[in-house]
Design a protein around this motif. Structure first.
Motif, PDB file in Angstrom:
ATOM      1  N   ASN A   1       0.834  -1.187   0.000  1.00 40.91           N
ATOM      2  CA  ASN A   1       0.000   0.000   0.000  1.00 40.91           C
ATOM      3  C   ASN A   1       0.875   1.245   0.000  1.00 40.91           C
ATOM      4  OD1 ASN A   1      -2.547  -1.308   0.166  1.00 40.91           O
ATOM      5  ND2 ASN A   1      -2.221  -1.649   2.365  1.00 40.91           N
ATOM      6  N   PRO A   2       0.386   2.362  -0.555  1.00 38.03           N
ATOM      7  CA  PRO A   2       1.134   3.626  -0.467  1.00 38.03           C
ATOM      8  C   PRO A   2       1.457   3.959   0.987  1.00 38.03           C
ATOM      9  CG  PRO A   2      -0.722   3.848  -1.972  1.00 38.03           C
ATOM     10  CD  PRO A   2      -0.886   2.513  -1.298  1.00 38.03           C
ATOM     11  N   GLY A   3       2.659   4.455   1.210  1.00 31.58           N
ATOM     12  CA  GLY A   3       3.086   4.795   2.558  1.00 31.58           C
ATOM     13  C   GLY A   3       3.735   3.653   3.302  1.00 31.58           C
ATOM     14  N   GLY A   4       3.709   2.458   2.706  1.00 35.62           N
ATOM     15  CA  GLY A   4       4.302   1.297   3.353  1.00 35.62           C
ATOM     16  C   GLY A   4       5.718   1.049   2.875  1.00 35.62           C
ATOM     17  N   GLY A   5       6.155  -0.184   2.993  1.00 38.36           N
ATOM     18  CA  GLY A   5       7.494  -0.523   2.549  1.00 38.36           C
ATOM     19  C   GLY A   5       7.874  -1.932   2.943  1.00 38.36           C
ATOM     20  N   MET A   6       9.117  -2.298   2.630  1.00 37.30           N
ATOM     21  CA  MET A   6       9.613  -3.646   2.903  1.00 37.30           C
ATOM     22  C   MET A   6      10.913  -3.584   3.698  1.00 37.30           C
ATOM     23  SD  MET A   6      10.352  -6.838   0.290  1.00 37.30           S
ATOM     24  CE  MET A   6      11.591  -5.990  -0.730  1.00 37.30           C
ATOM     25  N   LEU A   7      10.978  -4.382   4.753  1.00 40.51           N
ATOM     26  CA  LEU A   7      12.176  -4.546   5.563  1.00 40.51           C
ATOM     27  C   LEU A   7      12.709  -5.940   5.276  1.00 40.51           C
ATOM     28  CD1 LEU A   7      13.819  -3.014   7.779  1.00 40.51           C
ATOM     29  CD2 LEU A   7      12.444  -4.256   9.477  1.00 40.51           C
ATOM     30  N   CYS A   8      13.931  -6.012   4.706  1.00 41.71           N
ATOM     31  CA  CYS A   8      14.435  -7.271   4.172  1.00 41.71           C
ATOM     32  C   CYS A   8      15.869  -7.525   4.620  1.00 41.71           C
ATOM     33  CB  CYS A   8      14.369  -7.243   2.636  1.00 41.71           C
ATOM     34  SG  CYS A   8      15.024  -8.707   1.811  1.00 41.71           S
ATOM     35  N   GLU A   9      16.115  -8.728   5.125  1.00 39.10           N
ATOM     36  CA  GLU A   9      17.472  -9.129   5.500  1.00 39.10           C
ATOM     37  C   GLU A   9      18.124  -9.863   4.334  1.00 39.10           C
ATOM     38  OE1 GLU A   9      19.709 -11.745   8.981  1.00 39.10           O
ATOM     39  OE2 GLU A   9      17.845 -10.660   9.416  1.00 39.10           O
ATOM     40  N   ILE A  10      19.376  -9.498   4.003  1.00 40.12           N
ATOM     41  CA  ILE A  10      20.014 -10.100   2.837  1.00 40.12           C
ATOM     42  C   ILE A  10      21.423 -10.629   3.119  1.00 40.12           C
ATOM     43  CG2 ILE A  10      18.764  -8.537   1.311  1.00 40.12           C
ATOM     44  CD1 ILE A  10      21.636  -7.266   0.792  1.00 40.12           C
ATOM     45  N   GLY A  11      21.897 -10.539   4.332  1.00 37.47           N
ATOM     46  CA  GLY A  11      23.256 -11.004   4.588  1.00 37.47           C
ATOM     47  C   GLY A  11      24.292 -10.042   4.038  1.00 37.47           C
ATOM     48  N   ARG A  12      25.140 -10.521   3.126  1.00 38.18           N
ATOM     49  CA  ARG A  12      26.293  -9.729   2.682  1.00 38.18           C
ATOM     50  C   ARG A  12      26.249  -9.361   1.197  1.00 38.18           C
ATOM     51  NH1 ARG A  12      29.612  -9.974   7.025  1.00 38.18           N
ATOM     52  NH2 ARG A  12      29.388 -11.756   8.412  1.00 38.18           N
ATOM     53  N   GLY A  13      25.063  -9.195   0.658  1.00 34.24           N
ATOM     54  CA  GLY A  13      24.961  -8.955  -0.777  1.00 34.24           C
ATOM     55  C   GLY A  13      24.727  -7.516  -1.194  1.00 34.24           C
ATOM     56  N   ARG A  14      25.059  -6.567  -0.339  1.00 34.60           N
ATOM     57  CA  ARG A  14      24.734  -5.167  -0.632  1.00 34.60           C
ATOM     58  C   ARG A  14      25.334  -4.689  -1.954  1.00 34.60           C
ATOM     59  NH1 ARG A  14      25.769   0.227   3.191  1.00 34.60           N
ATOM     60  NH2 ARG A  14      25.280   1.756   1.572  1.00 34.60           N
ATOM     61  N   ASP A  15      26.601  -4.931  -2.184  1.00 32.31           N
ATOM     62  CA  ASP A  15      27.257  -4.412  -3.394  1.00 32.31           C
ATOM     63  C   ASP A  15      26.600  -4.953  -4.653  1.00 32.31           C
ATOM     64  OD1 ASP A  15      28.983  -3.001  -1.811  1.00 32.31           O
ATOM     65  OD2 ASP A  15      30.648  -4.416  -1.986  1.00 32.31           O
ATOM     66  N   ILE A  16      26.278  -6.232  -4.645  1.00 30.64           N
ATOM     67  CA  ILE A  16      25.634  -6.839  -5.814  1.00 30.64           C
ATOM     68  C   ILE A  16      24.268  -6.215  -6.039  1.00 30.64           C
ATOM     69  CG2 ILE A  16      24.728  -8.983  -6.784  1.00 30.64           C
ATOM     70  CD1 ILE A  16      26.810 -10.484  -5.110  1.00 30.64           C
ATOM     71  N   LEU A  17      23.518  -6.063  -4.959  1.00 23.87           N
ATOM     72  CA  LEU A  17      22.151  -5.556  -5.073  1.00 23.87           C
ATOM     73  C   LEU A  17      22.136  -4.113  -5.572  1.00 23.87           C
ATOM     74  CD1 LEU A  17      19.541  -7.084  -4.451  1.00 23.87           C
ATOM     75  CD2 LEU A  17      19.411  -5.833  -2.302  1.00 23.87           C
ATOM     76  N   GLU A  18      22.998  -3.292  -5.028  1.00 25.87           N
ATOM     77  CA  GLU A  18      23.019  -1.890  -5.449  1.00 25.87           C
ATOM     78  C   GLU A  18      23.487  -1.753  -6.897  1.00 25.87           C
ATOM     79  OE1 GLU A  18      23.547   0.685  -1.388  1.00 25.87           O
ATOM     80  OE2 GLU A  18      25.387   0.042  -2.400  1.00 25.87           O
ATOM     81  N   ALA A  19      24.375  -2.638  -7.328  1.00 24.78           N
ATOM     82  CA  ALA A  19      24.816  -2.589  -8.721  1.00 24.78           C
ATOM     83  C   ALA A  19      23.701  -2.999  -9.676  1.00 24.78           C
ATOM     84  CB  ALA A  19      26.032  -3.495  -8.918  1.00 24.78           C
TER      85      ALA A  19
END
Length: 309
Positions: A256-274
């Protein structure tokens, strides 16, 4: 055991010391709520005796009954010989002080998201980035496992209907035991299925998820303690982010508008941002990690408010 240690070890302190020595000698691995032999031994001894797991004093010099001595001796031996996590031996795990039933049908709960929810909603002024707790009317926990995060959500979002999804029917049997233990049959609904599939296009104010995110190289190097857990609860694909990619793609359809997602991913930040350079991730720092969990708003994912809102 060739020698009955219960004739020599009498107090809780005796068994704690003995467990530490055995664990160190066996070079056990940790990470299921404890990080050292000292902490793991304390957990195993205290939880086995139904004592507070963070309070050794004033129990250290208490003399144990014969049945208690036998129980501790057996569990210490089992921890060393099987290398199963101590939580599987006691059948209990804890997140922020809340107790959950666990067995080998689920991974031992240890999500950073529990700490984040406590930090953000436990203070006087509410969260700095998550929605106001009393504005949240619907929450879904994807990949719920034991149901621990979904149960925490019922605590922090008292007005919300909470749904929880897992692909594993075995895991949902564990989640059902925890749901009943907390009397949440009316507030928490469990679903079996793949991510959002069983939710029939429904939308939520908040998505929380701790999906499988371990890459194959890391899984190949797992010690026995981690191999004792269900492989499907760890396996995130070749680079660990297969399910996270799907979640990012599918989440906009379920927010819904105004909501969002809180997600745990371990150590994949660089891959995800790329791979998702246009997404505005907020990386949430925890006691142990700086970038293992992200928050992303519905608006950042392209969810637009209805006209007139």
């Amino acid at each position: 055991m060739s020698h009955d240690i219960t004739t020599d070890l009498v107090t809780l302190r005796d068994y704690w010391r003995y467990a530490i020595s055995r664990f160190n000698a066996a070079e056990l691995s940790y990470g299921h709520g404890t990080h050292t032999a000292v902490d793991d031994a304390a957990f195993l001894v205290l939880d086995s005796l139904d004592l507070p797991i963070d309070t050794l004093d004033p129990f250290l010099d208490a003399k144990l009954l014969p049945a208690e001595r036998r129980l501790l001796a057996e569990r210490i031996e089992t921890r060393v010989t099987t290398r199963k996590p101590s939580a599987y031996l006691t059948g209990r795990s804890y997140i922020q002080g809340l107790r959950f039933f666990v067995d080998e049908r689920v991974i031992v709960p240890r999500s950073h998201i529990g700490e984040i929810l406590f930090n953000e909603y436990g203070g006087e002024f509410g969260s700095t980035f998550l929605p106001d707790a009393f504005d949240v009317e619907s929450v879904v926990d994807i990949c719920t496992g034991s149901g621990c995060l979904a149960i925490l959500a019922t605590r922090f979002f008292p007005l919300a209907a909470v749904d929880a999804v897992d692909l594993s029917a075995d895991a949902l049997e564990v989640a059902e035991k925890n749901r009943q233990a907390y009397g949440l049959e009316d507030q928490l609904t469990l679903h079996q299925g793949d991510l959002f599939t069983p939710l029939s296009g429904r939308k939520f104010d908040l998505i929380i998820t701790n999906p499988p995110y371990v890459d194959h190289e890391a899984m190949d190097a797992f010690p026995a303690e981690y191999r004792a857990e269900p492989a499907m609860a760890h396996d995130g694909g070749e680079d660990g982010l297969d399910l996270v990619r799907t979640l990012l793609t599918e989440a906009p359809k379920h927010l819904n508008p105004g909501g969002g997602m809180l997600c745990e991913i371990g150590r994949g930040r660089d891959i995800l941002e790329a791979e998702f350079p246009d997404l505005d991730f907020l990386w949430v720092e925890t006691t142990e990690e700086e970038d293992a969990v992200f928050w992303i708003s519905a608006e950042a994912l392209g969810v637009k408010a209805k006209k007139g809102k």
